[in-house]
Design an enzyme around this catalytic site. Structure first.
Site, mmCIF file in Angstrom:
data_model
loop_
_atom_site.group_PDB
_atom_site.id
_atom_site.type_symbol
_atom_site.label_atom_id
_atom_site.label_comp_id
_atom_site.label_asym_id
_atom_site.label_seq_id
_atom_site.Cartn_x
_atom_site.Cartn_y
_atom_site.Cartn_z
ATOM 1 N N GLU A 1 0.824 -1.210 0.000
ATOM 2 C CA GLU A 1 0.000 0.000 0.000
ATOM 3 C C GLU A 1 0.858 1.260 0.000
ATOM 4 O OE1 GLU A 1 -2.263 -3.418 1.068
ATOM 5 O OE2 GLU A 1 -0.435 -2.638 1.980
ATOM 6 N N ASN B 1 0.355 -6.941 -7.015
ATOM 7 C CA ASN B 1 0.206 -5.834 -7.966
ATOM 8 C C ASN B 1 0.794 -6.156 -9.343
ATOM 9 O OD1 ASN B 1 -0.125 -3.396 -9.215
ATOM 10 N ND2 ASN B 1 1.137 -2.230 -7.791
#
Length: 430
Positions: free
Chosen positions: A60, A341
């Site tokens: 994050e 990701n």
């Protein structure tokens, strides 16, 4: 809104205090006081007025980097406090702060977020006194949100996302989540589907906007690009693939695929980057048991012509290592963990492979699948075949990577919309 769900939740936290205490002891960085986990020893803080941004962990923080830099650039009269929950997130935050210019370093600081005990949450908000609380993705801690409401701190959720799996879990706690979401002033959802899920949990429809995904906004620092180029030059013309954010049970499958690849390309190199630093030694031992010739980046061991696996056992260097390969594999996906990701290597123009477990990134993966930048492989055999194909047809692989860069460029815009929304929240009368 009924108080009993939050009171029951707090009682459960107190009941789990011994287990939570062990987690505090483990998730530690030597330069931080463990008392930060209780909302204490937060000083010194960056100067007032300040904004507060919370990111859960390392992924994050990486994804939030464009937002962090955008906040510092647009709100020049504010400082920014960045908090994380994990030690790896703290180290990533420290690395990000170190890369900022001297002026921004004085306006940006990192602390640990306290555990969500009622008293710790109250102390934290009272000490920080932010003009605005910004929570990244799904960091919805009920007592923290309640403390913000009681102390008149507006709350924004940015890049708001709820995967189908997370939504199913939260539905079982709907009374608790409804009370927590009632304290959110504005929720910037990354997709219409996420917006619908937040609304189904009790978030007011008028508080939700769909702004797109901030993960399309990531940019790689020039310093990392330069190191990627240096490694590419040092490794010569070898077929190099990078497996990033790999998880427990996955590395064995990747090593099997790499062994199959070596049968066709004997000089192939696997750059293996486990997700969690506490597993670095374990993965190194696995590579050695499987009789691969391994070099470890943390020990500055060189990659020689006989090196078969280069273990990226460092923090904050995944994007740079992706840049040094021709093909990227994104982990957490050949094991049922929802994936990681896929945009990070795609932004570098790399063709991307992943396993079938991609629930956590299904929305951002979809346009990459359509562009044929992202290929899903269901097994280590399929992974080996995809790697052989990429190295046999490098021009086609390069074309797929360039298509991914075009997709990411076309999807951008969420950052500008998010910053505009935050500006409106800050300018609202208190």
């Amino acid at each position: 809104m009924a108080r009993w769900p939050r009171l029951a939740y707090s009682a459960a936290l107190y009941g789990l205090a011994p287990l939570i205490g062990w987690r505090i002891w483990r998730e530690q960085v030597p330069t931080y006081s463990r008392l930060q986990r209780l909302g204490l020893r937060l000083e010194p803080l960056p100067p007032e007025p300040r904004l507060w941004l919370h990111c859960a962990s390392v992924g994050e923080v990486r994804a939030a980097r464009p937002l962090i830099e955008g906040l510092l650039a647009r709100f020049t009269h504010h400082s920014l406090l960045l908090t994380t929950m994990t030690a790896t997130g703290a180290r990533q935050a420290q690395a990000l702060i170190a890369e900022q210019g001297t002026a921004d370093q004085t306006r940006l600081a990192h602390r640990f977020l306290p555990l969500d005990f009622p008293g710790a949450a109250r102390r934290f908000v009272a000490c920080v006194q932010p003009d605005l609380a910004i929570l990244f993705e799904t960091e919805l801690w009920p007592n923290l949100l309640h403390a913000c409401h009681r102390q008149a701190v507006p709350v924004v959720v940015v890049n708001g996302r709820l995967s189908p799996r997370a939504f199913g879990r939260y539905q079982r706690l709907r009374p608790l989540m409804q009370g927590a979401l009632a304290n959110v002033t504005w929720l910037a959802a990354k997709s219409p589907e996420d917006a619908e899920r937040f609304q189904a949990l009790g978030c007011a429809a008028e508080s939700i906007s769909v702004v797109g995904s901030l993960k399309f906004e990531q940019a790689l620092p020039e310093r990392a690009l330069e190191e990627s180029e240096r490694l590419l030059h040092a490794w010569g013309q070898r077929p190099v693939w990078v497996a990033g954010s790999t998880r427990d049970g996955e590395e064995a499958l990747l090593l099997t695929a790499h062994r199959q690849l070596l049968e066709r390309f004997p000089d192939a190199l696997l750059v293996l980057v486990p997700r969690h630093p506490q597993r670095f030694d374990e993965v190194a031992a696995l590579c050695e048991r499987e009789e691969f010739k391994v070099s470890r980046r943390s020990q500055q061991q060189p990659v020689t012509p006989t090196t078969q696996v280069y273990l990226g056992d460092t923090l904050g260097e995944l994007a740079m290592l992706y840049g040094a390969g021709s093909v990227a594999y994104v982990g957490g996906s050949l094991v049922p963990l929802g994936g990681h990701n896929v945009l990070e290597p795609a932004a570098l123009g790399k063709p991307v492979l992943c396993g079938p477990s991609l629930e956590n990134f299904s929305d951002v993966a979809e346009p990459l699948l359509v562009a044929k930048t992202l290929t899903v492989v269901a097994s280590h055999d399929a992974l080996a075949n995809a790697l052989v194909d990429a190295f046999t047809h490098p021009a086609r692989a390069l074309q797929a990577g360039q298509a991914g860069k075009a997709v990411i460029k076309a999807q951008r815009g969420a950052l500008a919309r998010t910053l505009t929304g935050i500006e409106q929240m800050i300018s609202m009368p208190s």
